[in-house]
Design an enzyme around this catalytic site. Structure first.
Site, PDB file in Angstrom:
ATOM      1  CG  HIS A   1      -1.876   1.067   1.360  1.00 51.50           C
ATOM      2  ND1 HIS A   1      -2.005   1.838   2.489  1.00 51.50           N
ATOM      3  CD2 HIS A   1      -2.815   1.500   0.480  1.00 51.50           C
ATOM      4  CE1 HIS A   1      -2.985   2.701   2.314  1.00 51.50           C
ATOM      5  NE2 HIS A   1      -3.491   2.524   1.101  1.00 51.50           N
ATOM      6  NE  ARG A   2      -1.895   5.604   0.988  1.00 54.25           N
ATOM      7  CZ  ARG A   2      -2.455   6.264   1.974  1.00 54.25           C
ATOM      8  NH1 ARG A   2      -1.752   7.164   2.662  1.00 54.25           N
ATOM      9  NH2 ARG A   2      -3.720   6.057   2.310  1.00 54.25           N
TER      10      ARG A   2
ATOM     11  CD  GLU B   1      -2.936   1.786  -3.268  1.00 54.76           C
ATOM     12  OE1 GLU B   1      -3.881   2.573  -3.503  1.00 54.76           O
ATOM     13  OE2 GLU B   1      -1.988   2.080  -2.497  1.00 54.76           O
TER      14      GLU B   1
ATOM     15  CG  ASP C   1      -2.968   6.663  -3.969  1.00 55.54           C
ATOM     16  OD1 ASP C   1      -4.052   6.097  -3.803  1.00 55.54           O
ATOM     17  OD2 ASP C   1      -1.992   6.501  -3.203  1.00 55.54           O
TER      18      ASP C   1
ATOM     19  CG  HIS D   1      -3.560   8.792  -0.105  1.00 52.58           C
ATOM     20  ND1 HIS D   1      -4.299   9.581   0.750  1.00 52.58           N
ATOM     21  CD2 HIS D   1      -4.335   7.708  -0.370  1.00 52.58           C
ATOM     22  CE1 HIS D   1      -5.448   8.999   1.000  1.00 52.58           C
ATOM     23  NE2 HIS D   1      -5.504   7.861   0.335  1.00 52.58           N
TER      24      HIS D   1
ATOM     25  CD  GLU E   1      -7.410   5.304  -4.619  1.00 51.52           C
ATOM     26  OE1 GLU E   1      -8.287   6.096  -4.235  1.00 51.52           O
ATOM     27  OE2 GLU E   1      -6.637   4.705  -3.848  1.00 51.52           O
TER      28      GLU E   1
ATOM     29  CE  LYS F   1      -6.662   9.650  -3.534  1.00 53.38           C
ATOM     30  NZ  LYS F   1      -7.165   8.904  -2.351  1.00 53.38           N
TER      31      LYS F   1
ATOM     32  CG  ASP G   1      -0.042   0.900   5.605  1.00 52.15           C
ATOM     33  OD1 ASP G   1      -0.385   1.077   4.426  1.00 52.15           O
ATOM     34  OD2 ASP G   1      -0.605   1.461   6.577  1.00 52.15           O
TER      35      ASP G   1
END
Length: 246
Positions: free
Chosen positions: A10-11, A37, A39, A52, A114, A116, A231
Site C-alpha cells: 500500500h503506497r 498500490e 495513487d 495519496h 488508483e 484519485k 502498509d
C-alpha cells in the site's frame, strides 16, 4: 496450508518508508511483495503525480493543492522529511518514474493504480492514463481502481479490456451494481467492512485494505482472498510463509 493470497504493498512499504516514493516502492519489491498500490493525480501542467492526498501538506514540507502546482514546483518539495530525517531530500515521483522503477526491477506482479478522482475530478485523466500505458510495454499486471464509479465507467468506455476494481468503505450496493454491469472485475473494500460482512462476495474477487494487523492478515490468508493491501509487505510475506509452512 494452501494460501494463494497476493500481498500488495500500500503506497509501497508505507509503514517503513515515506509513502508513495521510489524508496518506498523499491523496499516493497525487495521485501518480496506481489503487487504495488499507488495513487495518481494531475499537476497544473497535466503531469501524472504520485501522491495519496489531493494536497501536499501531510507528506511534504509544502502546502497547497497538487493541481495548483506544476511539476517543477512539486519536484522542489521534500517528500521524505516528514517521515524521518533519514529520508530528507526524497522527491515526489511521477507515474513514469514509478513505471520505470518497476520495469528496471523486471516486476511481474500487480500494479494497482488508483485514480484519485473522488474529491478532485481531473478531467481527462482516464484517457491520458490509458494513452500512456498504451504507448509503452510493461511486464506487470495493470489494475485500475477508484472510489469514483464514473472514472471506472469512463475507463470501461475507453478500454473494455482494462482490469478495473471498485474501492469502497461502506458503499457495497454501488459496487455490486458495477460488478453486475460488468464495469468492474473485483472489489477493494475496507477490511473492517469485510469482517462485518463476510459473505458479501466470493473471496477470489476481494482485495481488502488496509490489512496491517497480524489478526487481519491471518483472517484474509485463512480465507484465501485474492490479495491483501498492506502498509507492511515484509511482515505479511513472513506471516504467509509461516502459515504455508514454507
Amino acid at each position: 496450508m494452501k494460501i494463494d493470497t497476493k500481498i500488495i504493498a500500500h503506497r509501497g512499504s508505507k509503514g517503513t518508508r515515506p509513502e508513495n516514493t521510489l524508496i518506498s516502492f523499491q523496499a516493497a519489491i525487495d521485501d518480496g511483495c506481489d503487487g504495488i498500490e499507488t495513487d495518481v493525480h494531475f499537476s497544473k501542467d497535466r503531469q501524472f503525480i504520485i501522491m495519496h492526498d489531493e494536497t501536499v501538506d501531510r507528506t511534504t514540507n509544502g502546502s497547497g493543492l497538487i493541481y495548483e502546482k506544476n511539476l517543477a514546483e512539486l519536484k522542489h518539495l521534500d517528500a521524505g522529511i516528514r517521515f524521518s530525517e533519514e529520508f530528507k531530500g526524497t522527491t515526489i515521483p511521477t507515474l513514469q518514474e514509478v513505471v520505470n522503477l518497476l520495469i528496471q526491477n523486471n516486476f511481474h506482479g500487480i500494479f494497482n493504480l488508483e485514480l484519485k478522482t473522488n474529491k478532485v475530478q481531473y478531467p481527462g485523466i482516464e484517457q491520458a492514463v490509458y494513452e500512456y500505458f498504451a504507448s509503452i510495454q510493461y511486464p506487470f499486471q495493470l489494475i485500475y481502481s477508484s472510489f469514483n464509479a464514473h472514472s471506472l465507467e469512463i475507463l470501461n468506455n475507453i478500454d473494455p479490456q482494462a482490469y478495473r476494481a471498485k474501492l469502497f468503505k461502506t458503499a457495497a450496493k454501488q459496487a455490486k451494481t458495477l460488478k453486475k454491469s460488468k464495469l468492474i472485475e473485483d472489489f477493494h473494500p475496507d477490511i473492517r467492512w469485510v469482517k462485518r460482512h463476510p459473505f458479501f462476495a466470493s473471496v477470489k474477487h476481494l482485495r481488502p485494505w488496509t490489512v496491517n494487523s497480524t489478526e487481519d492478515m491471518q483472517y484474509c490468508f485463512k480465507r484465501n482472498m485474492a490479495a491483501i493491501i498492506t502498509d507492511y509487505p515484509a511482515r505479511a510475506v513472513q506471516l504467509r510463509e509461516e502459515m504455508r509452512g514454507d
